[in-house]
Design a protein around this motif. Structure first.
Motif, PDB file in Angstrom:
ATOM      1  N   LEU A 149       0.849  -1.185   0.000  1.00 48.70           N
ATOM      2  CA  LEU A 149       0.000   0.000   0.000  1.00 48.70           C
ATOM      3  C   LEU A 149       0.884   1.234   0.000  1.00 48.70           C
ATOM      4  O   LEU A 149       1.706   1.413   0.904  1.00 48.70           O
ATOM      5  N   TYR A 203      -5.144  -7.921   2.463  1.00 46.79           N
ATOM      6  CA  TYR A 203      -6.333  -7.409   1.783  1.00 46.79           C
ATOM      7  C   TYR A 203      -7.330  -8.534   1.528  1.00 46.79           C
ATOM      8  O   TYR A 203      -6.998  -9.717   1.580  1.00 46.79           O
ATOM      9  N   VAL A 250      -8.623  -3.231   2.597  1.00 48.59           N
ATOM     10  CA  VAL A 250      -7.227  -3.256   3.015  1.00 48.59           C
ATOM     11  C   VAL A 250      -7.159  -2.978   4.501  1.00 48.59           C
ATOM     12  O   VAL A 250      -7.808  -2.046   5.004  1.00 48.59           O
ATOM     13  N   VAL A 307      -2.301   0.583  -4.539  1.00 48.08           N
ATOM     14  CA  VAL A 307      -2.130  -0.757  -3.971  1.00 48.08           C
ATOM     15  C   VAL A 307      -1.589  -1.678  -5.055  1.00 48.08           C
ATOM     16  O   VAL A 307      -2.153  -1.752  -6.150  1.00 48.08           O
TER      17      VAL A 307
END
Lengths: 224, 224
Positions: free
Chosen positions: B44, B59, B68, B85
């Motif tokens: 991320l 996730y 997430v 992401v």
């Protein structure tokens, strides 16, 4: 850049200080080195027009800096650009009694700094050597090395290893001595391991070319 | 948010257009789905005070969005923050005749959007269910589910899957029909596979608690 070794303790800066799950943070540079040495793919983060962009790419290293293959992100790396490079090894799932205590066993390194484009041909060649040897030890002296033209067409970034943080989680779930232990549920970990397979020859390869030893001997060994 | 399915073709926007190595880009949403379904850890990326920060986290997903786990990055996600992401599976090394043609076989998805903090308790519970089931199918109905207090202490982010790009590289090196083929060097790929190991019981667990079937049956299966 001096030849002084980097400090054995990682610095605590605004960027590297562990704000959460402090018990998982490590300040040992040796842990950073081990995490970097165990992998060859990192996630490189840059800011493009105010938005984050995260791309996977390959890396190598020396004692003081990381060498990162420029690839996609290079368009936004005009020298001195702040970057973040993260290397993560996932070691397994932490399966607790409660969903809340579920997690992942992992080793992760986050490096902050400013990417420098390597332009000196000798330094670039040395950086590519380290990158190649990092992914496949023995390959630099086996494969054909870059020509001057290929070298010029390659983007290589260097990033100091000074400002970095490490997080590691190992072992069993944390709720084995809490009230949930009475639930009678199974709890533990499910390990995940990456393993090198058997070399697959290029279909265009002549059938009499042997797999070199430095590649053949990786089969069945663990990665990460 | 409507219940319309997302388009089968991924959009080409300034963020997702493939600028390099176009042959590796895919515009099929089915490829995106497959990459997301094959993993459970993403990287991320967020921008913190103008600098990129990339952290690994877990996730899950539904048809239209990614969920997430907030974790470290949550301190900088004040709603509507642009995030990136990235999910990457490394499938092996591409060992060419020339160093220049070396590479990695991989599958990677990059999702751009604005993170939304999930605050509605029912939506949060459903997001956590999907996240838990994504990593360990069967675990949501086995483990103790989050209490109201635990739910409040969990940061969950949602990110639309609309704007995403996919890159995939498979197969042999690209220099099998070029002049380097005459060098007589071995070339091919070295596959890398992640495999689930045997469950490891928490040392604090009573010895008579059996490993549930949904966990036991993963041993020896491939991940990624």
């Amino acid at each position: 850049m001096t030849s002084q070794p980097l400090p054995a303790q990682l610095p605590q800066t605004d960027l590297t200080r562990h704000r959460r799950l402090r018990e998982q943070g490590s300040l040992e540079r040796a842990e950073l080195d081990a995490i970097l040495d165990a992998g060859f793919v990192c996630h490189l983060g840059v800011v493009v027009e105010g938005r984050p962009l995260v791309v996977p790419t390959v890396y190598g290293r020396d004692e003081r800096q990381l060498f990162v293959h420029g690839s996609v992100a290079s368009r936004s790396l005009a020298g001195g650009t702040p970057v973040c490079v993260t290397v993560t090894h996932v070691d397994g799932l932490v399966l607790a009694r409660s969903v809340f205590e579920h997690g992942v066993n992992y080793r992760s390194a986050v490096i902050h700094g400013e990417a420098r484009k390597v332009t000196d041909p000798e330094e670039k060649l040395e950086g590519l050597r380290r990158l190649t040897e990092h992914a496949t030890p023995g390959q630099w002296s086996y494969a054909r090395r870059p020509s001057r033209k290929e070298l010029a067409a390659t983007t290589l970034l260097a990033l100091s290893l000074e400002e970095a943080s490490v997080k590691i989680r190992t072992g069993a779930p944390d709720d084995g001595d809490g009230p949930d232990a009475e639930l009678g549920l199974w709890a533990g970990t499910l390990p995940l391991t990456a393993v090198w397979g058997a070399p697959v020859a290029d279909p265009l390869l002549a059938p009499d070319v042997p797999v070199p030893g430095h590649i053949a001997r990786r089969e069945g060994t663990r990665h990460g």
